[in-house]
Motif scaffolding. Sequence first.
Motif, PDB file in Angstrom:
ATOM      1  N   VAL A   1       0.648  -1.139  -0.557  1.00 23.65           N
ATOM      2  CA  VAL A   1       0.098   0.125  -0.307  1.00 23.65           C
ATOM      3  C   VAL A   1       0.624   1.398  -0.599  1.00 23.65           C
ATOM      4  O   VAL A   1       1.513   1.459   1.169  1.00 23.65           O
ATOM      5  N   VAL A   2       0.833   2.146  -0.587  1.00 19.48           N
ATOM      6  CA  VAL A   2       1.027   3.679  -1.290  1.00 19.48           C
ATOM      7  C   VAL A   2      -0.562   4.392  -0.461  1.00 19.48           C
ATOM      8  O   VAL A   2      -0.813   4.332  -1.126  1.00 19.48           O
ATOM      9  N   ALA A   3       0.461   5.072   0.153  1.00 19.02           N
ATOM     10  CA  ALA A   3      -0.535   5.870   1.148  1.00 19.02           C
ATOM     11  C   ALA A   3      -0.461   7.779   0.384  1.00 19.02           C
ATOM     12  O   ALA A   3       0.643   7.901   0.175  1.00 19.02           O
ATOM     13  N   ALA A   4      -1.248   7.957  -0.009  1.00 19.81           N
ATOM     14  CA  ALA A   4      -1.674   9.061  -0.696  1.00 19.81           C
ATOM     15  C   ALA A   4      -2.799  11.097   0.150  1.00 19.81           C
ATOM     16  O   ALA A   4      -3.647   9.848   0.264  1.00 19.81           O
ATOM     17  N   GLY A   5      -2.613  11.529  -0.207  1.00 21.40           N
ATOM     18  CA  GLY A   5      -3.251  13.508   0.417  1.00 21.40           C
ATOM     19  C   GLY A   5      -2.556  13.490   1.428  1.00 21.40           C
ATOM     20  O   GLY A   5      -2.551  13.140   2.122  1.00 21.40           O
ATOM     21  N   GLY A   6      -2.417  14.672   0.948  1.00 26.15           N
ATOM     22  CA  GLY A   6      -1.350  15.408   2.360  1.00 26.15           C
ATOM     23  C   GLY A   6      -0.031  14.872   2.188  1.00 26.15           C
ATOM     24  O   GLY A   6       0.538  15.476   3.981  1.00 26.15           O
ATOM     25  N   VAL A   7       0.646  14.290   2.053  1.00 24.10           N
ATOM     26  CA  VAL A   7       1.796  13.975   1.769  1.00 24.10           C
ATOM     27  C   VAL A   7       2.880  15.194   1.348  1.00 24.10           C
ATOM     28  O   VAL A   7       3.106  15.467   0.664  1.00 24.10           O
ATOM     29  N   TYR A   8       2.970  15.767   2.555  1.00 22.64           N
ATOM     30  CA  TYR A   8       4.365  16.445   1.870  1.00 22.64           C
ATOM     31  C   TYR A   8       5.939  17.452   2.624  1.00 22.64           C
ATOM     32  O   TYR A   8       6.445  17.427   1.153  1.00 22.64           O
ATOM     33  N   GLU A   9       6.355  16.174   3.489  1.00 20.30           N
ATOM     34  CA  GLU A   9       7.931  16.250   3.883  1.00 20.30           C
ATOM     35  C   GLU A   9       7.813  14.236   4.532  1.00 20.30           C
ATOM     36  O   GLU A   9       6.291  13.671   4.753  1.00 20.30           O
TER      37      GLU A   9
ATOM     38  N   GLU B   1      11.772  24.273  -5.352  1.00 21.96           N
ATOM     39  CA  GLU B   1      13.388  23.163  -6.026  1.00 21.96           C
ATOM     40  C   GLU B   1      13.066  22.333  -6.995  1.00 21.96           C
ATOM     41  O   GLU B   1      12.947  22.943  -7.786  1.00 21.96           O
ATOM     42  N   THR B   2      14.339  21.591  -6.428  1.00 20.23           N
ATOM     43  CA  THR B   2      14.369  20.744  -7.524  1.00 20.23           C
ATOM     44  C   THR B   2      13.680  19.158  -6.920  1.00 20.23           C
ATOM     45  O   THR B   2      13.683  19.031  -6.251  1.00 20.23           O
ATOM     46  N   VAL B   3      13.723  18.544  -8.145  1.00 19.23           N
ATOM     47  CA  VAL B   3      13.133  17.059  -7.607  1.00 19.23           C
ATOM     48  C   VAL B   3      14.220  15.979  -6.738  1.00 19.23           C
ATOM     49  O   VAL B   3      13.935  15.658  -6.281  1.00 19.23           O
ATOM     50  N   ALA B   4      15.452  16.598  -7.654  1.00 21.03           N
ATOM     51  CA  ALA B   4      16.833  15.872  -6.568  1.00 21.03           C
ATOM     52  C   ALA B   4      17.159  16.472  -4.879  1.00 21.03           C
ATOM     53  O   ALA B   4      16.878  15.476  -3.971  1.00 21.03           O
ATOM     54  N   ASP B   5      16.429  17.717  -4.769  1.00 22.22           N
ATOM     55  CA  ASP B   5      15.933  17.760  -3.061  1.00 22.22           C
ATOM     56  C   ASP B   5      15.232  17.541  -2.582  1.00 22.22           C
ATOM     57  O   ASP B   5      15.212  16.211  -1.199  1.00 22.22           O
ATOM     58  N   ILE B   6      13.969  16.882  -3.238  1.00 17.34           N
ATOM     59  CA  ILE B   6      13.224  16.675  -2.464  1.00 17.34           C
ATOM     60  C   ILE B   6      12.828  15.563  -2.821  1.00 17.34           C
ATOM     61  O   ILE B   6      12.858  14.498  -1.733  1.00 17.34           O
ATOM     62  N   MET B   7      12.951  14.288  -2.901  1.00 17.60           N
ATOM     63  CA  MET B   7      13.984  13.102  -2.874  1.00 17.60           C
ATOM     64  C   MET B   7      15.220  12.426  -1.995  1.00 17.60           C
ATOM     65  O   MET B   7      15.309  11.895  -1.800  1.00 17.60           O
ATOM     66  N   GLU B   8      16.276  13.369  -2.521  1.00 17.47           N
ATOM     67  CA  GLU B   8      17.028  13.110  -1.153  1.00 17.47           C
ATOM     68  C   GLU B   8      16.636  13.637   0.207  1.00 17.47           C
ATOM     69  O   GLU B   8      16.798  12.770   1.185  1.00 17.47           O
ATOM     70  N   GLU B   9      15.328  14.501  -0.006  1.00 19.61           N
ATOM     71  CA  GLU B   9      14.861  14.623   1.722  1.00 19.61           C
ATOM     72  C   GLU B   9      13.404  13.264   1.803  1.00 19.61           C
ATOM     73  O   GLU B   9      14.010  12.663   3.551  1.00 19.61           O
ATOM     74  N   PHE B  10      13.461  12.156   0.975  1.00 23.56           N
ATOM     75  CA  PHE B  10      12.742  11.337   1.547  1.00 23.56           C
ATOM     76  C   PHE B  10      13.485   9.845   1.568  1.00 23.56           C
ATOM     77  O   PHE B  10      13.210   8.940   1.920  1.00 23.56           O
TER      78      PHE B  10
ATOM     79  N   ALA C   1       2.023  14.555  -5.137  1.00 20.76           N
ATOM     80  CA  ALA C   1       2.004  15.331  -5.894  1.00 20.76           C
ATOM     81  C   ALA C   1       2.501  16.985  -5.666  1.00 20.76           C
ATOM     82  O   ALA C   1       3.600  17.642  -6.215  1.00 20.76           O
ATOM     83  N   THR C   2       1.502  17.873  -4.886  1.00 17.36           N
ATOM     84  CA  THR C   2       1.930  19.162  -3.854  1.00 17.36           C
ATOM     85  C   THR C   2       3.346  19.106  -4.576  1.00 17.36           C
ATOM     86  O   THR C   2       3.496  20.343  -5.519  1.00 17.36           O
ATOM     87  N   ARG C   3       3.553  18.825  -3.781  1.00 17.60           N
ATOM     88  CA  ARG C   3       5.244  19.312  -3.115  1.00 17.60           C
ATOM     89  C   ARG C   3       6.298  19.223  -4.975  1.00 17.60           C
ATOM     90  O   ARG C   3       6.773  19.906  -4.541  1.00 17.60           O
ATOM     91  N   PHE C   4       5.459  18.079  -5.678  1.00 10.63           N
ATOM     92  CA  PHE C   4       6.163  18.102  -7.049  1.00 10.63           C
ATOM     93  C   PHE C   4       6.609  19.666  -7.799  1.00 10.63           C
ATOM     94  O   PHE C   4       7.100  19.396  -8.701  1.00 10.63           O
ATOM     95  N   VAL C   5       5.178  20.259  -7.629  1.00 13.54           N
ATOM     96  CA  VAL C   5       4.724  21.724  -8.488  1.00 13.54           C
ATOM     97  C   VAL C   5       5.997  22.215  -8.688  1.00 13.54           C
ATOM     98  O   VAL C   5       5.667  22.678 -10.042  1.00 13.54           O
ATOM     99  N   THR C   6       6.429  22.687  -7.677  1.00 12.44           N
ATOM    100  CA  THR C   6       6.502  24.011  -7.496  1.00 12.44           C
ATOM    101  C   THR C   6       8.330  23.500  -7.354  1.00 12.44           C
ATOM    102  O   THR C   6       9.868  23.540  -6.119  1.00 12.44           O
TER     103      THR C   6
END
Length: 344
Positions: A202-210, A333-342, A228-233
């Motif tokens: 299962v993958v959880a979606a909706g409101g996942v930001y950090e 941000e960059t995608v790489a920055d976000i993926m590094e955080e996660f 989703a939303t986090r990747f828009v910017t």
Amino acid sequence: MNELRIGGLCARIPVIQGGMGVGVSLSGLAGAVAAAGGVGVISTAQIGYRDPDFGRHPIECNLKAVGEEVRKARVAADGGIIGVNIMVVTRQYEDYVRAAAEAGADLIISGAGLPMNLPELAGDARIAPIVSSRKALHVIARHWRKKYGRKPDLVVVEGPLAGGHLGFSREDIEAYTVTGEKDYDDEVKAIIELADELETPVVAAGGVYERSDMEHWMAMGAKGVQIATRFVTTRECDASDAYKQAYIDASKEDIVIVRSPVGMPGRAIHNAFLDRVGAGERFMRGCRQCITTCRPDTAPYCITEALINAVEGNLEEGLIFCGSNAYRADRIETVADIMEEFSQ
């Protein structure tokens, strides 16, 4: 951090990028997320809107663009996983699924309705229904088992904090997110319990930001999250700079629930366009053959046109779909920055 395994596929980082329709998540964003170790997802919703012939032949342009975008994302993904998000209520849904499968999509994610015939259409692609309740998953899983001898390779559980069209009544959205009468964690636990019986992640979606949001769901038994939303910017997002800036400029109070002309509640950023619609102006200039539930003769505006306007930067005449956390964006941000955080 655990890897996300989906029917033999393996994402190094347990993050799926949510499919955002009408040009927000195309090959640019999906390819970057896949290359960074997650699952990049292309939305097929009016994916061919940039084709010069789209106004006359929208479905044909969309089907052509599905293949083009999957192939471009595949090149950018550098061996990563590419998925496609297809809404069940899409007109000629079956043709879109076949187009994605023929283009070589690794994973087909399908919601906005119950994807009862997805197994017979998806070819060799892995398949994942989007559900918001245990009941929906039970119905899908039972039907797939009896008719196709197949189970979901992944289940995406989309909660009431998600963006765009929502699989809840307005009353349930209020009960989950405002009054606190209902706790969506209880529903997610029930879905995970059933999915565990199916031996399906299962993958959880909706409101996942950090990252803390991911940790919350994974502690409950989810194997990953959809964001989703986090990747828009991000620089790589396929939307216009003006669209991204609308997220950065939004306050929490600007995030509203609207009634979509296709009959479902949706979450969007309040703007002048919504004020004009609320005042009774009608913006219906032809039909782009998008969703089966739309009634062009009575709809206040064409949702396709409104979403195209927004993604291209014409925000005065555009509908800006977003998730509940859009107001938290404060920079590009960059995608790489976000993926590094996660991944840490």
